[in-house]
Scaffold this motif. Structure first.
Motif, mmCIF file in Angstrom:
data_model
loop_
_atom_site.group_PDB
_atom_site.id
_atom_site.type_symbol
_atom_site.label_atom_id
_atom_site.label_comp_id
_atom_site.label_asym_id
_atom_site.label_seq_id
_atom_site.Cartn_x
_atom_site.Cartn_y
_atom_site.Cartn_z
ATOM 1 N N GLN A 127 2.749 7.161 -5.517
ATOM 2 C CA GLN A 127 1.786 8.706 -4.940
ATOM 3 C C GLN A 127 1.946 8.309 -3.620
ATOM 4 O O GLN A 127 1.829 7.117 -2.761
ATOM 5 N N SER A 128 1.488 9.519 -2.748
ATOM 6 C CA SER A 128 1.479 10.035 -1.153
ATOM 7 C C SER A 128 0.194 9.434 -0.431
ATOM 8 O O SER A 128 -0.947 9.194 -1.015
ATOM 9 N N ASP A 129 0.697 8.193 0.684
ATOM 10 C CA ASP A 129 -0.621 7.502 0.633
ATOM 11 C C ASP A 129 0.387 7.545 2.403
ATOM 12 O O ASP A 129 1.117 6.503 3.170
ATOM 13 N N GLY A 130 -0.739 8.238 3.566
ATOM 14 C CA GLY A 130 -0.003 8.249 4.314
ATOM 15 C C GLY A 130 -0.232 6.462 5.378
ATOM 16 O O GLY A 130 0.409 6.230 6.719
ATOM 17 N N VAL A 131 -1.138 5.688 4.873
ATOM 18 C CA VAL A 131 -1.622 4.569 5.968
ATOM 19 C C VAL A 131 -0.474 3.597 4.686
ATOM 20 O O VAL A 131 0.372 3.027 5.932
ATOM 21 N N ASP A 156 2.793 4.095 3.984
ATOM 22 C CA ASP A 156 3.735 5.376 5.002
ATOM 23 C C ASP A 156 3.571 4.379 6.453
ATOM 24 O O ASP A 156 5.462 3.690 6.417
ATOM 25 N N ALA A 157 2.899 4.430 7.121
ATOM 26 C CA ALA A 157 3.457 3.931 8.479
ATOM 27 C C ALA A 157 3.315 2.728 9.016
ATOM 28 O O ALA A 157 4.236 1.671 9.277
ATOM 29 N N GLN A 158 2.814 1.515 7.390
ATOM 30 C CA GLN A 158 2.712 0.408 6.994
ATOM 31 C C GLN A 158 4.345 -0.164 6.788
ATOM 32 O O GLN A 158 4.554 -0.730 7.345
ATOM 33 N N ALA A 159 4.486 0.769 5.964
ATOM 34 C CA ALA A 159 5.902 -0.227 5.849
ATOM 35 C C ALA A 159 7.163 0.310 6.960
ATOM 36 O O ALA A 159 8.607 -0.174 7.044
ATOM 37 N N LEU A 160 6.748 1.767 7.229
ATOM 38 C CA LEU A 160 8.007 2.290 8.899
ATOM 39 C C LEU A 160 7.380 1.022 9.617
ATOM 40 O O LEU A 160 8.525 0.822 10.671
ATOM 41 N N THR A 161 6.370 -0.125 10.259
ATOM 42 C CA THR A 161 6.177 -0.293 11.023
ATOM 43 C C THR A 161 6.952 -1.206 10.989
ATOM 44 O O THR A 161 7.570 -2.444 11.588
#
Length: 651
Positions: A89-93, A95-100
């Motif tokens: 499921q979509s999860d903005g936090v 998402d940000a951790q993965a990209l970081t």
């Protein structure tokens, strides 16, 4: 069209999701996926370490671990595989951790049947390709720099045997009893100098590629500069029955601001080639001055009627080591570096380079440089008075008397001023830093009628010297030598205590007027006293530290031929023992590379014993300026060292 094979690691603990992802991967056009499916953490990490994957699809939920922990561990071990994180499921936090942590993208599993999934994979692979290309480019650049460093190191190493060849030839050519074989010795000497010139070309090319070659711009008179080239190449052209001319079809600046040495190097390279490849006809150098894009430029055109260059090779002649003629058939010598170096130098001088040629009819090389001056004070080009005649007024007037002190850290300028002023009849003493000058001026046993003082020197600059001298009530006239002719600088310097200011390059007429103004004829009483004093001479003592036996013996012979008492050593420990036994040396010459340390180590040890000891470094490469300044070393000789080099150093 063949599909691109992609090695993909699919990290997924749900078999249904694995099968679903595999189906969608097979539907992506242009790619064929070789998929490896893993869900165990240890196996995943082992695979990422051992196998080169083009892409990793990484599920977030992995039992005891998460996709984030896998991603973090992979990046920590230097894994370059691109990652796309998948989650339920979509999860903005998240998402940000993965990209970081370094993921290329973050997708919800429900999107793997969409265009977004395909686009994410394409982008991830494209970014990997860009990264690979960048690494390849960096590797090529690194290899190129390594090659240039090798060439520079090789040329430095070759300077040591060249020292023996050129030095011994110098020594033999100076012996009258060998007159019968001097033609043969001259051939050896000439070819040794040619080899040295080729090595210098290699060094220049290496410096250019490493962006370490710097220009030394200054104002110089254009007509005498070109007259020098006219004299240099006029005879060579005449020997081949060629006409050689230098002309200007417009008025040109009387002075230009550029690097005279590098500009002459460019012109010599081109003119030399023109004469070399021209059997009949002429070589014509044409100058044109013009204003171009708010810039005053000087155009040079060198046209010859030689063999010409094939059109397919025109673009290659500026490449290093390229020859128009094949090396197995060509009749002219050269390494193919001259034009490559010239093109790079012209860029540094603020211009561009081009060539036009017709096979069998000749070539025209053209380039322009920024003159660094305005369009005012233009004159007609005059090549009637060569550079050598500029000092005529000084060399023919030998009536001046007095004691002159020259304080200048640049040995060439110091030697030039010494020669010019000595020719007037004045007695000259020279030192290479302000501290020594102040010591001499403060010594009541010393008397000077005039001082020429450079402003920018190590240890103690000219401004500090004049302030200290005037505070000690020393009234000797002091003339400032400066390369910075800034508005208001003369008034500032006179306020500090200077009597006059001369700007570099030194105008010989101004120098003569300065000498005439400040030097008065010595009284008959002083002449009588000097004539009554016994003339005492003391043999100069030099300690030579050089580990190479041939170079040490050669330099010893050369120094002895100059009337020097020579003490030699082959390592630092031996040199310190000799130094402490003899106590006094006029000069210590130190090789930079020694078996038990560097020349700088030896210099420091000697300075600890005698802080005022004069030191000189000999080396195959330019030493670090910071080390020279720190140890107060102002004399550097580059190998190969010749008899004139040592003579200038001793003088």
């Amino acid at each position: 069209m063949d599909k691109r094979l992609i090695n993909l690691l699919l990290v997924e603990d749900d078999e249904d999701d694995y099968i679903l992802a595999l189906d969608y991967l097979q539907e992506i056009p242009d790619f064929e996926f070789n998929v490896k499916w893993l869900s165990d953490y240890d196996l995943i990490m082992q695979a990422l370490q051992d196998e080169p994957f083009d892409l990793c699809l990484l599920d977030y939920q992995l039992g005891a671990h998460t996709g984030l922990s896998v991603l973090e561990a992979a990046k920590n071990m230097g894994c370059a595989t691109p990652f796309i994180m998948l989650t339920g499921q979509s999860d903005g936090v998240l998402d940000a951790q993965a990209l970081t942590l370094g993921a290329e993208d973050f997708l919800v599993k429900s999107e793997i049947n969409s265009v977004q999934f395909i686009r994410a994979i394409r982008y991830a692979l494209a970014r990997k390709d860009i990264a690979i290309e960048r690494l390849e480019r960096l590797k090529i650049e690194s290899d190129s720099r390594a090659k240039d460093r090798f060439l520079a190191h090789l040329s430095h190493e070759l300077r040591t045997p060249l020292t023996s060849i050129i030095g011994y030839t110098d020594l033999l050519l100076s012996r009258a009893e060998l007159d019968s074989i001097k033609p043969e010795l001259s051939i050896v000497h000439s070819n040794s100098q040619h080899l040295l010139a080729l090595l210098n070309d290699v060094l220049d090319l290496s410096k250019i590629r490493e962006n370490t070659l710097s220009l030394n711009k200054s104002n110089f008179a254009l007509s005498p500069f070109l007259a020098d080239l006219q004299n240099l190449f006029g005879i060579a052209a005449q020997k081949k029955g060629l006409l050689f001319t230098i002309e200007a079809d417009t008025p040109v600046p009387e002075f230009i601001c550029s690097d005279a040495t590098r500009l002459k190097q460019v012109l010599i390279n081109i003119i030399y080639n023109a004469i070399k490849f021209t059997q009949s006809g002429e070589i014509r150098v044409l100058l044109t001055f013009e204003q171009k894009h708010n810039q005053s430029v000087l155009n040079f055109s060198i046209r010859d009627t030689g063999i010409g260059i094939p059109q397919e090779k025109l673009k290659r002649i500026f490449n290093p080591f390229e020859q128009v003629q094949d090396t197995t058939t060509r009749t002219e010598e050269g390494a193919g570096l001259g034009l490559a170096i010239s093109a790079s130098l012209i860029k540094l001088l603020g211009g561009n380079f081009q060539v036009d040629s017709v096979l069998g009819q000749g070539s025209t090389f053209t380039f322009l440089i920024d003159t660094g001056v305005s369009s005012e004070n233009l004159v007609n080009l005059n090549l009637q008075q060569p550079v050598a005649l500029q000092h005529k007024a000084l060399t023919t007037n030998d009536t001046l008397q007095g004691n002159v002190l020259i304080v200048e850290d640049v040995s060439n300028i110091r030697l030039l001023l010494t020669n010019i002023i000595s020719a007037t009849g004045a007695k000259v003493t020279s030192v290479d830093n302000g501290q020594k000058a102040l010591t001499l001026l403060s010594d009541e046993q010393q008397h000077f009628d005039l001082v020429f003082l450079d402003l920018h020197m190590p240890i103690m600059g000219g401004r500090e010297v004049v302030v200290a001298a005037r505070s000690q009530q020393i009234t000797t006239p002091i003339v400032a030598l400066t390369a910075a002719a800034l508005k208001g600088s003369e008034e500032t310097l006179q306020a500090l205590g200077f009597d006059q200011v001369l700007t570099k390059p030194i105008d010989t007429q101004q120098l003569h007027e300065c000498l005439t103004h400040h030097l008065s004829a010595a009284s008959n009483e002083r002449d009588a006293l000097e004539s009554e004093q016994p003339i005492t001479t003391q043999t100069k003592k030099v300690l030579l530290l050089e580990d190479d036996k041939d170079a040490r013996e050669l330099m010893g012979l050369l120094l002895k031929s100059l009337g020097i008492e020579v003490f030699s050593a082959q390592n630092i420990q031996e040199s310190l023992r000799v130094y402490q036994q003899e106590q006094r040396f006029d000069l210590v010459i130190l090789d930079l590379n020694l078996p038990d340390g560097s020349g700088f180590d030896a210099a420091q040890a000697i300075k600890n014993i005698n802080a005022t000891q004069q030191l000189a470094i000999i080396s195959g490469s330019e030493p670090e300026p910071e080390s020279l300044v720190a140890l107060g070393i102002n004399h550097v000789l580059l190998k190969p060292v010749s008899l004139p080099d040592l003579q200038k150093l001793i003088e």
